[in-house]
Design an enzyme around this catalytic site. Structure first.
Site, PDB file in Angstrom:
ATOM      1  N   LYS A 154       0.180   4.257  -0.470  1.00  0.00           N
ATOM      2  CA  LYS A 154      -0.444   5.502   0.004  1.00  0.00           C
ATOM      3  C   LYS A 154      -0.112   6.627  -0.986  1.00  0.00           C
ATOM      4  O   LYS A 154      -0.083   6.377  -2.182  1.00  0.00           O
ATOM      5  CB  LYS A 154      -0.021   5.803   1.443  1.00  0.00           C
ATOM      6  CG  LYS A 154      -0.259   4.578   2.344  1.00  0.00           C
ATOM      7  CD  LYS A 154      -0.147   4.865   3.810  1.00  0.00           C
ATOM      8  CE  LYS A 154      -0.414   3.584   4.584  1.00  0.00           C
ATOM      9  NZ  LYS A 154      -0.413   3.779   6.023  1.00  0.00           N
ATOM     10  N   GLY A 208       2.105   2.946  10.667  1.00  0.00           N
ATOM     11  CA  GLY A 208       3.065   4.030  10.478  1.00  0.00           C
ATOM     12  C   GLY A 208       3.733   4.495  11.753  1.00  0.00           C
ATOM     13  O   GLY A 208       4.384   5.540  11.770  1.00  0.00           O
ATOM     14  N   ASN A 217       0.867  -1.179   0.000  1.00  0.00           N
ATOM     15  CA  ASN A 217       0.000   0.000   0.000  1.00  0.00           C
ATOM     16  C   ASN A 217       0.903   1.228   0.000  1.00  0.00           C
ATOM     17  O   ASN A 217       1.411   1.623   1.042  1.00  0.00           O
ATOM     18  CB  ASN A 217      -0.905  -0.024   1.245  1.00  0.00           C
ATOM     19  CG  ASN A 217      -1.735   1.242   1.370  1.00  0.00           C
ATOM     20  OD1 ASN A 217      -1.829   2.035   0.434  1.00  0.00           O
ATOM     21  ND2 ASN A 217      -2.342   1.430   2.542  1.00  0.00           N
ATOM     22  N   SER A 261       2.990  -1.439  10.565  1.00  0.00           N
ATOM     23  CA  SER A 261       4.436  -1.495  10.808  1.00  0.00           C
ATOM     24  C   SER A 261       5.039  -2.876  10.557  1.00  0.00           C
ATOM     25  O   SER A 261       5.930  -3.311  11.297  1.00  0.00           O
ATOM     26  CB  SER A 261       4.759  -0.994  12.220  1.00  0.00           C
ATOM     27  OG  SER A 261       4.339   0.353  12.380  1.00  0.00           O
ATOM     28  N   HIS A 267      -9.796   1.497   4.344  1.00  0.00           N
ATOM     29  CA  HIS A 267      -8.559   1.711   5.106  1.00  0.00           C
ATOM     30  C   HIS A 267      -8.824   2.714   6.230  1.00  0.00           C
ATOM     31  O   HIS A 267      -9.613   3.649   6.059  1.00  0.00           O
ATOM     32  CB  HIS A 267      -7.455   2.228   4.172  1.00  0.00           C
ATOM     33  CG  HIS A 267      -6.113   2.258   4.827  1.00  0.00           C
ATOM     34  ND1 HIS A 267      -5.735   3.267   5.686  1.00  0.00           N
ATOM     35  CD2 HIS A 267      -5.081   1.379   4.801  1.00  0.00           C
ATOM     36  CE1 HIS A 267      -4.504   3.008   6.135  1.00  0.00           C
ATOM     37  NE2 HIS A 267      -4.095   1.870   5.617  1.00  0.00           N
ATOM     38  N   GLU A 319      -7.249   5.146   7.265  1.00  0.00           N
ATOM     39  CA  GLU A 319      -7.023   6.550   6.904  1.00  0.00           C
ATOM     40  C   GLU A 319      -8.238   7.108   6.156  1.00  0.00           C
ATOM     41  O   GLU A 319      -8.594   8.276   6.315  1.00  0.00           O
ATOM     42  CB  GLU A 319      -5.726   6.673   6.087  1.00  0.00           C
ATOM     43  CG  GLU A 319      -4.510   6.498   6.994  1.00  0.00           C
ATOM     44  CD  GLU A 319      -3.272   5.942   6.311  1.00  0.00           C
ATOM     45  OE1 GLU A 319      -3.181   5.969   5.069  1.00  0.00           O
ATOM     46  OE2 GLU A 319      -2.379   5.457   7.050  1.00  0.00           O
ATOM     47  N   GLU A 373      -5.867  -4.145  10.718  1.00  0.00           N
ATOM     48  CA  GLU A 373      -4.847  -3.115  10.897  1.00  0.00           C
ATOM     49  C   GLU A 373      -5.171  -2.283  12.138  1.00  0.00           C
ATOM     50  O   GLU A 373      -5.946  -1.322  12.060  1.00  0.00           O
ATOM     51  CB  GLU A 373      -4.804  -2.196   9.670  1.00  0.00           C
ATOM     52  CG  GLU A 373      -4.423  -2.913   8.386  1.00  0.00           C
ATOM     53  CD  GLU A 373      -3.793  -1.950   7.377  1.00  0.00           C
ATOM     54  OE1 GLU A 373      -2.693  -2.254   6.916  1.00  0.00           O
ATOM     55  OE2 GLU A 373      -4.392  -0.904   7.093  1.00  0.00           O
TER      56      GLU A 373
HETATM   57  P1  PGA Z   1       2.491   0.776   7.711  1.00  0.00           P
HETATM   58  O1  PGA Z   1       1.050   0.960   6.985  1.00  0.00           O
HETATM   59  O2  PGA Z   1       3.059  -0.527   7.214  1.00  0.00           O
HETATM   60  O3  PGA Z   1       3.300   1.968   7.234  1.00  0.00           O
HETATM   61  O4  PGA Z   1       2.252   0.783   9.160  1.00  0.00           O
HETATM   62  C1  PGA Z   1       0.184  -0.127   6.823  1.00  0.00           C
HETATM   63  C2  PGA Z   1      -1.105   0.327   6.201  1.00  0.00           C
HETATM   64  O5  PGA Z   1      -1.608   1.399   6.561  1.00  0.00           O
HETATM   65  O6  PGA Z   1      -1.664  -0.376   5.334  1.00  0.00           O
END
Ligand code: PGA
Length: 251
Positions: free
Chosen positions: A11, A174, A9, A213, A96, A98, A168
């Site tokens: 982003k 992140g 992903n 992460s 997601h 976000e 998640e």
């Molecule tokens: P990350 O993001 O691996 O940077 O924690 C995962 C995600 O949001 O899909």
């Protein structure tokens, strides 16, 4: 046995050149015989560049990070399932955290997206997960149950086996703060039990990804858990070497 699935992903990162270079560097590291499904989800404008770079690599699938639920119409700034399928997408990430937190997406809206993705012949990667506040208040189970049921309200059950669900935990995204494999497995087992209660035996075929992460150093331990069938990778998916290492940890 569920085939592992590892998705990148990206982003809001990369340009066309950077995207093409990533694929060129990834493919020799992830050969066609890799024992996992590999998925790349770039931002919309990069889909054609990544599709071109993947032309001779049918073992790596293209995905989108979001979609609108309606087929067409006056939805400025939005993108339809037909457009994504036409661009070569086989998967679409929906719901997601976000999108839910920053763009106000509700379970009901996410549910319509899941159904639209299925109708277009693509596979949804549905994201669910609790915030730190919810976890600390002991609400994790209730939140996951509500999100899962709400987001699958319009599911085409005949195609349920194609679903991918990404657990998640928002506090792990992140932040460098990965869930322990025990904590993640507990959440995955809960999701699997919910799916079994709703869908029966097909729940055993649905792949559950962990996201938050994931890095080459922790992927193997997380993916060793019985109900963790893959990873949805943000930060560590921007580099072909670390993403390939996570793919190999899963395969
Ligand atoms: P990350 O993001 O691996 O940077 O924690 C995962 C995600 O949001 O899909």
């Amino acid at each position: 046995m569920r085939r592992p699935i590892v998705a990148a992903n990206w982003k809001m990162h990369k340009t066309q050149d950077e995207a093409s270079r990533f694929v060129r560097e990834l493919l020799p590291r992830v050969g066609a015989e890799v024992a996992a499904d590999v998925v790349i989800a770039p931002p919309f404008p990069l889909l054609p560049a990544v599709a071109r770079a993947l032309a001779d690599a049918p073992h790596v699938s293209l995905a989108a990070q979001n979609v609108h639920s309606e087929a067409s119409g006056a939805f400025t700034g939005e993108v339809s399932c037909a457009m994504l399928a036409d661009a070569g997408c086989r998967y679409v990430i929906v719901g997601h955290s976000e999108r839910r937190a920053l763009f106000g997406e509700s379970d009901a809206f996410v549910a319509r997206k899941v159904a639209a993705v299925q109708r277009a012949g693509m596979r949804p990667i549905l994201c669910v997960g609790e915030t730190l506040e919810q976890r600390e208040a002991g609400q994790t189970e209730a939140v996951l149950t509500t999100q899962l049921a709400g987001s699958l309200a319009d599911l085409d059950e005949a195609r349920a086996a194609e679903l991918v669900i990404a657990y998640e935990p928002v506090w792990a995204i992140g932040t460098g703060r990965t869930a322990t494999s025990e904590l993640a497995q507990t959440a995955h087992a809960l999701l699997r039990a919910q799916l079994r209660a709703r869908l029966g035996a097909v729940a055993e075929a649905i792949r559950l990804q962990y996201g938050g992460s994931v890095r080459p150093e922790n992927a193997k331990t997380l993916l060793g858990e019985p109900d963790i069938d893959g990873a949805l990778v943000g930060g560590a998916s921007l580099d072909p070497e670390s993403f390939a290492a996570i793919v190999h940890a899963a395969a």
